[in-house]
Design a protein around this motif. Structure first.
Motif, PDB file in Angstrom:
ATOM      1  N   GLY A 441       0.987  -1.109  -0.168  1.00 43.57           N
ATOM      2  CA  GLY A 441      -0.024  -0.037  -0.139  1.00 43.57           C
ATOM      3  C   GLY A 441       0.884   1.300  -0.137  1.00 43.57           C
ATOM      4  O   GLY A 441       2.072   1.251  -0.058  1.00 43.57           O
ATOM      5  N   SER A 442       0.097   2.368   0.270  1.00 38.10           N
ATOM      6  CA  SER A 442       0.910   3.769   0.245  1.00 38.10           C
ATOM      7  C   SER A 442       0.444   4.538   1.361  1.00 38.10           C
ATOM      8  O   SER A 442      -0.425   4.075   2.263  1.00 38.10           O
ATOM      9  CB  SER A 442       0.231   4.323  -1.230  1.00 38.10           C
ATOM     10  N   MET A 443       0.832   5.749   1.446  1.00 41.51           N
ATOM     11  CA  MET A 443       0.520   6.614   2.201  1.00 41.51           C
ATOM     12  C   MET A 443      -1.151   7.082   2.516  1.00 41.51           C
ATOM     13  O   MET A 443      -1.721   7.621   3.356  1.00 41.51           O
ATOM     14  CB  MET A 443       1.104   8.227   2.201  1.00 41.51           C
ATOM     15  N   GLU A 444      -1.861   6.540   1.306  1.00 44.29           N
ATOM     16  CA  GLU A 444      -3.521   6.739   1.188  1.00 44.29           C
ATOM     17  C   GLU A 444      -3.997   6.025   2.447  1.00 44.29           C
ATOM     18  O   GLU A 444      -5.088   6.345   2.980  1.00 44.29           O
ATOM     19  CB  GLU A 444      -3.717   6.094   0.174  1.00 44.29           C
ATOM     20  N   SER A 445      -3.256   4.892   2.887  1.00 43.62           N
ATOM     21  CA  SER A 445      -3.790   4.267   4.219  1.00 43.62           C
ATOM     22  C   SER A 445      -3.065   4.370   5.266  1.00 43.62           C
ATOM     23  O   SER A 445      -3.271   3.494   6.359  1.00 43.62           O
ATOM     24  CB  SER A 445      -3.835   2.570   3.711  1.00 43.62           C
ATOM     25  N   ILE A 446      -2.365   5.770   5.640  1.00 43.22           N
ATOM     26  CA  ILE A 446      -1.538   5.952   6.774  1.00 43.22           C
ATOM     27  C   ILE A 446      -2.530   5.995   8.026  1.00 43.22           C
ATOM     28  O   ILE A 446      -1.963   5.209   9.120  1.00 43.22           O
ATOM     29  CB  ILE A 446      -1.020   7.173   6.435  1.00 43.22           C
ATOM     30  N   GLU A 447      -3.667   6.505   7.993  1.00 37.55           N
ATOM     31  CA  GLU A 447      -4.546   6.630   9.139  1.00 37.55           C
ATOM     32  C   GLU A 447      -4.729   5.017   9.721  1.00 37.55           C
ATOM     33  O   GLU A 447      -4.624   4.955  11.025  1.00 37.55           O
ATOM     34  CB  GLU A 447      -5.708   7.250   9.129  1.00 37.55           C
ATOM     35  N   GLU A 448      -4.970   4.150   9.022  1.00 42.74           N
ATOM     36  CA  GLU A 448      -5.367   2.871   9.467  1.00 42.74           C
ATOM     37  C   GLU A 448      -4.253   2.154  10.111  1.00 42.74           C
ATOM     38  O   GLU A 448      -4.224   1.540  11.154  1.00 42.74           O
ATOM     39  CB  GLU A 448      -6.066   2.010   8.537  1.00 42.74           C
ATOM     40  N   VAL A 473       0.030  14.407   3.698  1.00 45.44           N
ATOM     41  CA  VAL A 473      -0.188  13.395   4.722  1.00 45.44           C
ATOM     42  C   VAL A 473      -0.481  13.878   6.178  1.00 45.44           C
ATOM     43  O   VAL A 473      -1.277  13.713   7.118  1.00 45.44           O
ATOM     44  CB  VAL A 473       1.201  12.364   4.875  1.00 45.44           C
ATOM     45  N   TYR A 474       0.375  14.935   6.419  1.00 45.94           N
ATOM     46  CA  TYR A 474       0.204  15.943   7.568  1.00 45.94           C
ATOM     47  C   TYR A 474      -1.259  16.506   7.643  1.00 45.94           C
ATOM     48  O   TYR A 474      -1.891  16.570   8.793  1.00 45.94           O
ATOM     49  CB  TYR A 474       1.195  16.921   7.693  1.00 45.94           C
ATOM     50  N   SER A 475      -1.719  17.166   6.611  1.00 47.13           N
ATOM     51  CA  SER A 475      -2.973  17.577   6.580  1.00 47.13           C
ATOM     52  C   SER A 475      -3.995  16.732   7.011  1.00 47.13           C
ATOM     53  O   SER A 475      -5.189  16.917   7.462  1.00 47.13           O
ATOM     54  CB  SER A 475      -3.272  18.227   5.314  1.00 47.13           C
ATOM     55  N   ARG A 476      -3.823  15.321   6.568  1.00 41.31           N
ATOM     56  CA  ARG A 476      -4.685  14.239   6.934  1.00 41.31           C
ATOM     57  C   ARG A 476      -4.703  13.964   8.284  1.00 41.31           C
ATOM     58  O   ARG A 476      -5.817  13.637   8.920  1.00 41.31           O
ATOM     59  CB  ARG A 476      -4.714  13.062   5.998  1.00 41.31           C
ATOM     60  N   LEU A 477      -3.627  14.054   8.932  1.00 40.07           N
ATOM     61  CA  LEU A 477      -3.404  13.307  10.270  1.00 40.07           C
ATOM     62  C   LEU A 477      -3.623  14.610  11.468  1.00 40.07           C
ATOM     63  O   LEU A 477      -3.796  14.127  12.657  1.00 40.07           O
ATOM     64  CB  LEU A 477      -1.872  12.834  10.513  1.00 40.07           C
TER      65      LEU A 477
END
Length: 725
Positions: A441-448, A473-477
């Motif tokens: 996978g990629s950083m798209e699934s970083i939260e999980e 990524v930071y903006s999502r986290l």
């Protein structure tokens, strides 16, 4: 009798400045004995170069107002070399060193008295004669005493005739230049050393320093931190190695101490200390600053440990050191140990600045290269060319690494023929710290993934390959976690504040999102890492930010199988794919430190022949370029150096008013806080967003980036006032 001054504001008598410069030269004569091997007469000829270099300042016009005088004092000084009872070739060498101690021959070309164009020169000689009483009654009278002080005996080689002014007036500069053109190849080294030593003596004396500094016993300093009985085997072996050395050891082994012990073994000594100049070479400013701070803690005195890179003045300023004085001294032959970039070593070979002084300092020096694997093929090729040329100047080199591909190791071996030291497998494996986990996978699934890991003993590090991916990524986290963003496109001031905050409050964060800057930046230990795919050596550098001192107790590190579109601009896809394949074979297992060199070599195997060829091609080009360098002249090489290596920096448009205010108040060093490093591709792709600062003073060359900037996200590709995506 009117006095003659060499310096103004504050005033410094000519005889005092000359005396100070002779003191500096004498300290170098004591310290740098090895210069006598290629140039047995180096100190005698240098003494007379220093003795006579400023005598032209006695011209009455210079004494009234040197800034408005409109002439070069060294043109009046050079003819005095003709009054030395020396062979013609040696008199000409001295005259040329004096003539060019401020300007190169091509810069002086238009004002040198030539043929019928001697009127202005003859007028200036008349001005010189107006201070005849001082020149004859004070300066000439002191020469025998200076000889006695410097040589321990009176040589009585300087014997100006009674009609010395007429002889100066009739001096044949055309013959001198003609001699140079016929003999420059024959006397290339002599001209380098004479100008280099004269510049060093003159510059240090003008700075108020009367001698070069020597390093105290290195072994004693190291033993205060690591007693001899606790030395590791490779540290002891390095201390027992004379000559060039290639050292392989895991991160955390103590390679820095090993390199210092090697330097102690190979350094030249005087009764007052170690006289060899030592250069500790690193690829990144952040690691250079950290190493400077570390070595300063070892040797205590900032006059002993220098730092040189494009932003070192700001680093010294931020460290509350004497940045004006030290920044100047670190660029001279003064400090015995300097932490620097390879680009500072390259400058003399490209003819940048007073390059003869740099080449003189590198003669007989000790070079320590750390993290040499981090350079691009063009830089590696130039480094190898420099090492090739310095072999003839009694220079020794040590290269140390944890991650060096075999093709690069062979190139180093072919160039410097080093002794090789490597930690035995059982010893290297004591430093095993990481367990590999390859995650599809990629950083798209970083939260999980973060939710699944639930790091509890410190923040997780999320390592991205590009700034845009890190921002995304930071903006999502940031809404669900206490997060920090760290990348290269913050202003230097904001990045410094972020790193300080992280160092002092690490456990306040759940996650830190960063680009490659984290590989070489702050010394913190994260609980785990989730990283985009990259070449194996880069991944190992990133892993080094996890479990930094927990040897023998491996921690999980996570490597994603998919990166971003922009990765191809940074890393060779073949090496990234090969690195992932090698790591999959270790999935769920510790990464043995003893296997790292072999794995890195395998990762680069698809490109090894091509990269080797590129490095050798750049090396050959550099050797050809360097061998064409002519002492006492400037040329195209300096321009090429800055075209190749000058980094781009800009201030965000939002800060241009603040920067203009600082410039108005002459607080120039503070401007550096607002600069952001700009990659060339961004400058080219968003060229319409860049312009020069609207200033006619010191800020006229500052670039402004009219792109969105904020302290949380850094500089973005959006135009100022645009929405952040």
């Amino acid at each position: 009798m009117r006095p003659c001054y060499a310096k103004f504001l504050p005033h410094d008598f000519l005889e005092c400045h000359t005396n100070d410069a002779i003191n500096v030269l004498k300290s170098m004569k004591t310290a740098f004995k090895w210069l006598e091997e290629p140039f047995p007469r180096v100190w005698e000829l240098s003494f007379y170069s220093v003795l006579l270099h400023d005598l032209g300042k006695c011209a009455s016009g210079f004494q009234r107002n040197p800034r408005e005088w409109g002439y070069r004092h060294e043109v009046l000084s050079a003819p005095f070399a003709s009054f030395l009872d020396l062979p013609e070739d040696e008199r000409n060498l001295i005259a040329l060193a004096i003539l060019t101690h401020h300007r190169t021959l091509d810069e002086l070309e238009e004002i040198l008295p030539s043929g019928e164009h001697r009127g202005g020169f003859e007028d200036k000689v008349e001005e010189l004669f107006q201070n005849r009483d001082y020149i004859e009654g004070i300066f000439f009278e002191r020469v025998p005493y200076w000889e006695l002080y410097f040589f321990g005996r009176r040589l009585e080689l300087f014997n100006p005739p009674k009609d010395w002014s007429e002889r100066v007036r009739g001096y044949d500069f055309d013959a001198l230049i003609s001699w140079y053109e016929r003999n420059v190849e024959r006397y290339r080294e002599e001209l380098v050393y004479l100008r280099g030593l004269l510049n060093a003596s003159d510059h240090l004396a003008s700075a108020g320093e009367l001698e070069v500094r020597l390093l105290p016993d290195i072994r004693t300093a190291v033993e205060l931190r690591i007693p001899e009985e606790r030395w590791r085997p490779l540290q002891r072996a390095a201390w027992n190695t004379e000559g060039n050395l290639l050292l392989r050891a895991p991160t955390g082994y103590g390679k820095t101490e090993a390199s210092l012990l090697w330097a102690d073994r190979n350094a030249q000594r005087t009764r007052k200390g170690l006289s060899s100049r030592i250069f500790y070479v690193l690829p990144y400013k952040a690691s250079i600053n950290a190493m400077h701070s570390r070595l300063l803690g070892l040797f205590k005195d900032p006059a002993l440990v220098g730092v040189l890179h494009s932003s070192s003045g700001f680093y010294l300023y931020s460290s509350e050191l004497e940045y004006r004085r030290l920044s100047s001294l670190y660029r001279k032959i003064y400090t015995p140990l300097k932490v620097t970039t390879p680009f500072q070593l390259m400058k003399p070979f490209f003819g940048v600045g007073f390059f003869e002084m740099g080449l003189t300092e590198l003669t007989g020096s000790l070079l320590i290269f750390d993290e040499i694997h981090a350079y691009e093929p063009n830089v590696l090729g130039i480094i190898l060319a420099i090492l090739e040329l310095l072999k003839g100047r009694r220079t020794k080199a040590m290269v140390m690494t944890a991650t060096l591909p075999e093709f690069l190791e062979r190139l180093i071996e072919e160039t410097i023929k080093p002794r090789k030291l490597q930690a035995p497998p059982e010893e290297a494996d004591r430093f095993t710290r990481h367990r590999i986990n390859v995650v599809d996978g990629s950083m798209e699934s970083i939260e999980e993934l973060i939710e699944e890991l639930k790091p509890e003993d410190g923040p997780a590090l999320v390592a991205c390959n590009t700034v845009s991916r890190a921002v995304e990524v930071y903006s999502r986290l940031r809404d669900d976690y206490s997060a920090m963003l760290l990348h290269s496109r913050f202003t230097y001031g904001d990045r410094e504040e972020k790193e300080k905050k992280l160092l002092s409050n690490l456990n306040d964060f759940d996650v830190v999102v960063a680009t490659q800057v984290v590989e070489v930046s702050i010394d913190v230990s994260f609980s785990t890492i989730i990283t985009e795919p990259a070449p194996l050596d880069a991944l190992i550098q990133r892993f080094g930010r996890v479990n930094r001192r927990g040897f023998g107790n491996p921690r999980n590190v996570y490597v994603l199988t998919e990166g971003g579109e922009g990765d191809k601009r940074i890393y060779p896809p073949e090496v990234v794919r090969r690195s992932l394949g090698l790591l999959k074979e270790l999935d769920g297992k510790p990464l043995p430190e003893s296997k790292v060199p072999e794995l890195v070599t395998l990762a680069y195997e698809p490109l090894a022949d091509r990269l080797r060829g590129e490095v050798l091609e750049y090396k050959a080009q550099a050797l050809e370029l360097f061998e064409a360098l002519m002492p006492l002249r400037s040329g195209e090489n300096e321009r090429r150096f800055y075209e190749m290596f000058r980094g781009l920096e800009a201030i965000p448009g939002a800060y241009q008013d603040a920067v203009l205010e600082l410039l108005t108040r002459k607080r120039y060093m503070e401007v550096h806080r607002y600069l952001v490093p700009i990659p060339l591709w961004l400058f080219m792709s968003e060229s319409d967003a860049f312009h020069r600062l609207s200033s006619t003073g010191p800020g006229k060359h500052i670039i402004v980036a009219e792109l969105e900037y904020n302290q949380e996200l850094g500089l973005l590709r959006e135009p100022s006032g645009g929405e952040v995506l």
